[in-house]
Design a protein around this motif. Structure first.
Motif, PDB file in Angstrom:
ATOM      1  N   VAL A 269       0.830  -1.198   0.000  1.00  0.00           N
ATOM      2  CA  VAL A 269       0.000   0.000   0.000  1.00  0.00           C
ATOM      3  C   VAL A 269       0.869   1.254   0.000  1.00  0.00           C
ATOM      4  CG1 VAL A 269      -1.607   1.356   1.391  1.00  0.00           C
ATOM      5  CG2 VAL A 269      -2.019  -1.072   1.035  1.00  0.00           C
ATOM      6  N   GLY A 270       1.958   1.185   0.754  1.00  0.00           N
ATOM      7  CA  GLY A 270       2.881   2.311   0.757  1.00  0.00           C
ATOM      8  C   GLY A 270       3.339   2.641  -0.652  1.00  0.00           C
TER       9      GLY A 270
ATOM     10  N   LEU B 294       7.155  -0.261   9.462  1.00  0.00           N
ATOM     11  CA  LEU B 294       6.503   1.042   9.329  1.00  0.00           C
ATOM     12  C   LEU B 294       7.224   2.008   8.396  1.00  0.00           C
ATOM     13  CD1 LEU B 294       4.344   0.174  11.221  1.00  0.00           C
ATOM     14  CD2 LEU B 294       4.636   2.312  12.464  1.00  0.00           C
ATOM     15  N   PRO B 295       8.545   2.007   8.363  1.00  0.00           N
ATOM     16  CA  PRO B 295       9.227   2.934   7.462  1.00  0.00           C
ATOM     17  C   PRO B 295       8.830   2.749   5.999  1.00  0.00           C
ATOM     18  CG  PRO B 295      10.768   2.113   9.067  1.00  0.00           C
ATOM     19  CD  PRO B 295       9.503   1.346   9.264  1.00  0.00           C
ATOM     20  N   THR B 296       8.418   1.535   5.627  1.00  0.00           N
ATOM     21  CA  THR B 296       8.014   1.347   4.229  1.00  0.00           C
ATOM     22  C   THR B 296       6.673   1.997   3.972  1.00  0.00           C
ATOM     23  OG1 THR B 296       6.789  -0.706   4.573  1.00  0.00           O
ATOM     24  CG2 THR B 296       9.164  -0.898   4.235  1.00  0.00           C
ATOM     25  N   MET B 301       8.409   9.957   7.269  1.00  0.00           N
ATOM     26  CA  MET B 301       8.455  10.249   8.689  1.00  0.00           C
ATOM     27  C   MET B 301       9.753   9.779   9.321  1.00  0.00           C
ATOM     28  SD  MET B 301       4.522   9.379   9.621  1.00  0.00           S
ATOM     29  CE  MET B 301       4.994   8.546  11.111  1.00  0.00           C
ATOM     30  N   ASP B 302      10.206  10.536  10.318  1.00  0.00           N
ATOM     31  CA  ASP B 302      11.368  10.126  11.090  1.00  0.00           C
ATOM     32  C   ASP B 302      10.958   9.076  12.110  1.00  0.00           C
ATOM     33  OD1 ASP B 302      13.184  11.914   9.934  1.00  0.00           O
ATOM     34  OD2 ASP B 302      12.476  13.538  11.228  1.00  0.00           O
ATOM     35  N   SER B 303      11.899   8.229  12.437  1.00  0.00           N
ATOM     36  CA  SER B 303      11.616   7.261  13.497  1.00  0.00           C
ATOM     37  C   SER B 303      12.889   6.981  14.277  1.00  0.00           C
ATOM     38  CB  SER B 303      11.068   5.968  12.905  1.00  0.00           C
ATOM     39  OG  SER B 303      12.067   5.321  12.144  1.00  0.00           O
ATOM     40  N   ILE B 304      12.707   6.427  15.438  1.00  0.00           N
ATOM     41  CA  ILE B 304      13.840   6.040  16.276  1.00  0.00           C
ATOM     42  C   ILE B 304      13.616   4.598  16.669  1.00  0.00           C
ATOM     43  CG2 ILE B 304      15.031   6.433  18.463  1.00  0.00           C
ATOM     44  CD1 ILE B 304      14.207   9.357  18.263  1.00  0.00           C
ATOM     45  N   ARG B 305      14.628   3.802  16.433  1.00  0.00           N
ATOM     46  CA  ARG B 305      14.426   2.375  16.552  1.00  0.00           C
ATOM     47  C   ARG B 305      14.880   1.818  17.897  1.00  0.00           C
ATOM     48  NH1 ARG B 305      13.555  -2.160  13.571  1.00  0.00           N
ATOM     49  NH2 ARG B 305      14.806  -4.000  14.094  1.00  0.00           N
ATOM     50  N   TRP B 341      16.578   9.041  10.481  1.00  0.00           N
ATOM     51  CA  TRP B 341      16.043  10.295   9.960  1.00  0.00           C
ATOM     52  C   TRP B 341      15.818  10.173   8.470  1.00  0.00           C
ATOM     53  CZ3 TRP B 341      14.755  11.072  14.372  1.00  0.00           C
ATOM     54  CH2 TRP B 341      15.519  11.513  15.451  1.00  0.00           C
ATOM     55  N   ARG B 342      14.726  10.720   8.029  1.00  0.00           N
ATOM     56  CA  ARG B 342      14.446  10.736   6.587  1.00  0.00           C
ATOM     57  C   ARG B 342      15.530  11.554   5.905  1.00  0.00           C
ATOM     58  NH1 ARG B 342       9.651  15.225   6.764  1.00  0.00           N
ATOM     59  NH2 ARG B 342      10.543  15.932   4.801  1.00  0.00           N
TER      60      ARG B 342
END
Lengths: 344, 344
Positions: A269-270, B294-296, B301-305, B341-342
């Motif tokens: 979907v992304g 989720l990143p896909t 969006m930025d994320s921290i793993r 970070w994106r």
DNA sequence: AGAAGTCATTGCAACGTTGCACGACCTGTG
DNA sequence: CACAGGTCGTGCAACGTTGCAATGACTTCT
């Protein structure tokens, strides 16, 4: 190093309540207590009451090691946990389902994660030769799964999440994948899709074959074009996203998509979204859903639910009855897919 | 009913390889074999070699029930699995991490799912009184978690995923939540956010407090407005979606959001998107990410793993050393957040 | 009155392991 | 040659449980 102070003392006579404790308390012999607790019918009712009361008062719980040593019964069921990432929270739901079903029994659950891409017989071999559990639950079963073959040969109690093609029957619980595929295709047909695509991970499970076959048959009957994009199980999420992107831009873009995996649906979907496709309008997508979270993200999409928690419970009930010697013919069940159609 | 044919026979002398088998094969006594296998240094090298070879040839594996009965050692570690749904595939990753770390050891993993909203001491009490495991791993630890108190009091080996506020130190491994919050706030500040919001599930874990405190402090230092929306752990996904929707329409809509949960992020983003918010432009969102999927879906969006697999491994290593009597001071570790970070 | 049942309970051995206390054998010493 | 001191190995008991064979106390029959 030198002074190993933690002596790992055997559970000495201090705190532990054993048959001996009850024997001393009631003035009966150890054998009588044991017999009574196991429901010996030759005992006087009065004696049995006395023993039961003492056991309850002391909070007696049979020592697992003692029982296991003597009887060979481990009171353990083993879940062989496949490493596949297709359903969100598959492991948690499955384990909760199993845990719920063994509540109040003497059984414990041990979990053995698999790391290989394809299931190995190594784990099963270990369990069989070391009698490390009374029964096994396997998931992601293949049509001629060697693990199943192994346990059939050894006449070892097990139940598989998924059917097989073996001649010898065995206990299983499975999602009714054929019905899933049929429902999905019919729904797309109702939405006037003419050219649909099944995106599926060829992970060599029986489900895979069941879905593809039913998908093709139902589409043929509905008179619509039906393509299959398989082998997506191997793709990492980022590549799966690319698939969606390419699909969006393709000249022969399908107008309906069926996806068999939550995780891959997310990535797909992304990609489709990035490719400018409005889901639910230009392309209808139906996915298999197990976690309940995706509908909040994709309210415009249809889904069909498989209840993993319920599956865990059912698998456990079947396995326990198998261990108790129930006939195989009573130990096979299918779970019906639960359609969640968007409300428009 | 009447004819219980499955006799659950004790693992008779037929197949099973025991110390006795090796003793007979080598002509040594049972005691010697046992001693040798445990590395008795008083034995002649020749004898030890002979025993080792025979054991290897026969594929000897010590019987768990025998060892357990005699020594009290179960060779089991128990994972108490919280029912919380915040990280995608938390259970699978954790279990895989543990499973990987116990490979090659004698330990098995048993998993005990919890069903209550808040952790109960019931499970721990059961493990303690029945000596059902050598050590316990708990997750979602609270600042004054009663389970921790209980195991400290009983001097029982355990390790918690999460810190506590107890005076008595204990083994733990934890995500560095303060750093997570600080990183996230700084990142938003760099993106010129002036009015940010932390969306967090008040699930009474220590992490919750750590995050909020660090969030407030870092925001104050950066001179930006910092609100907190707490108590979201209780909300079902559909309501969480509503939260996003309302937030999108609010006159005082924040320009930056930090979310501590993957699952809630999904629902939140669903609502924000429906409310017409373009993430990454009008609102910047940073979320804690554990699954890699989720990143896909949200590449903007930025994320921290947080690495749950790694945490499982580390928790296990700490626990095993704790069981072996290592000093607590060596059994505490933190995992650094990994920013994704994106790339723009 | 003695044999033959019942009934209710019990002693014993075994499951596989470990740890302690002992024993057999060797070597060197007085 | 007796005896101390090693070296190397073994017998035994115990952990908690179960199943079988056996016990003893009654009753019933002949």
């Amino acid at each position: 190093m030198s002074s190993k102070t933690t002596v790992t003392k055997a559970s000495g006579g201090n705190g532990r309540v054993t048959l001996k404790t009850i024997a001393e308390m009631t003035g009966l012999s150890l054998s009588t207590v044991s017999l009574s607790l196991r429901g010996g019918t030759t005992l006087k009712q009065e004696t049995r009451d006395k023993v039961n009361e003492a056991a309850r008062a002391l909070g007696y719980v049979p020592d697992r090691a003692g029982v296991r040593l003597r009887t060979g019964k481990t009171n353990v069921i083993a879940l062989v946990l496949d490493g596949a990432e297709d359903s969100i929270d598959f492991a948690r739901s499955m384990i909760q389902g199993i845990g719920h079903a063994i509540r109040g029994t003497r059984y414990h659950l041990t979990v053995i994660p698999e790391f290989e891409r394809h299931p190995t017989t190594e784990t099963i071999g270990y369990i069989l030769s070391n009698r490390t559990a009374d029964g096994v639950i396997i998931t992601h079963t293949g049509p001629r799964d060697p693990r199943v073959q192994m346990m059939i040969d050894a006449d070892f109690p097990f139940v598989s999440h998924g059917r097989t093609e073996f001649y010898t029957p065995h206990a299983y619980h499975d999602f009714h994948s054929e019905e899933f595929a049929a429902l999905a295709v019919k729904r797309l047909a109702e939405r006037d899709c003419k050219d649909i695509m099944l995106v599926i991970g060829d992970d060599s499970t029986t489900n895979y074959q069941n879905i593809v076959t039913s998908y093709r048959k139902t589409a043929a009957r509905a008179g619509i074009e039906a393509r299959v994009l398989e082998g997506t199980a191997k793709l990492p999420p980022a590549e799966m996203r690319q698939v969606g992107l390419k699909l969006a831009a393709a000249p022969d873009r399908p107008d309906g998509i069926i996806s068999d995996s939550e995780i891959r649906t997310i990535a797909l979907v992304g990609g489709l979204a990035e490719g400018g496709v409005t889901l639910g309008r230009e392309v209808s997508l139906i996915y298999k859903q197990t976690s309940g979270i995706l509908p909040t993200l994709f309210p415009q999409m249809d889904s069909i639910r498989e209840d993993i928690f319920g599956a865990g419970g059912e698998l456990t009930r079947l396995l326990l009855r198998r261990i108790d010697g129930a006939p195989i013919s009573e130990l096979q069940s299918l779970a019906e897919p639960q359609p969640h159609w968007r409300s428009d």
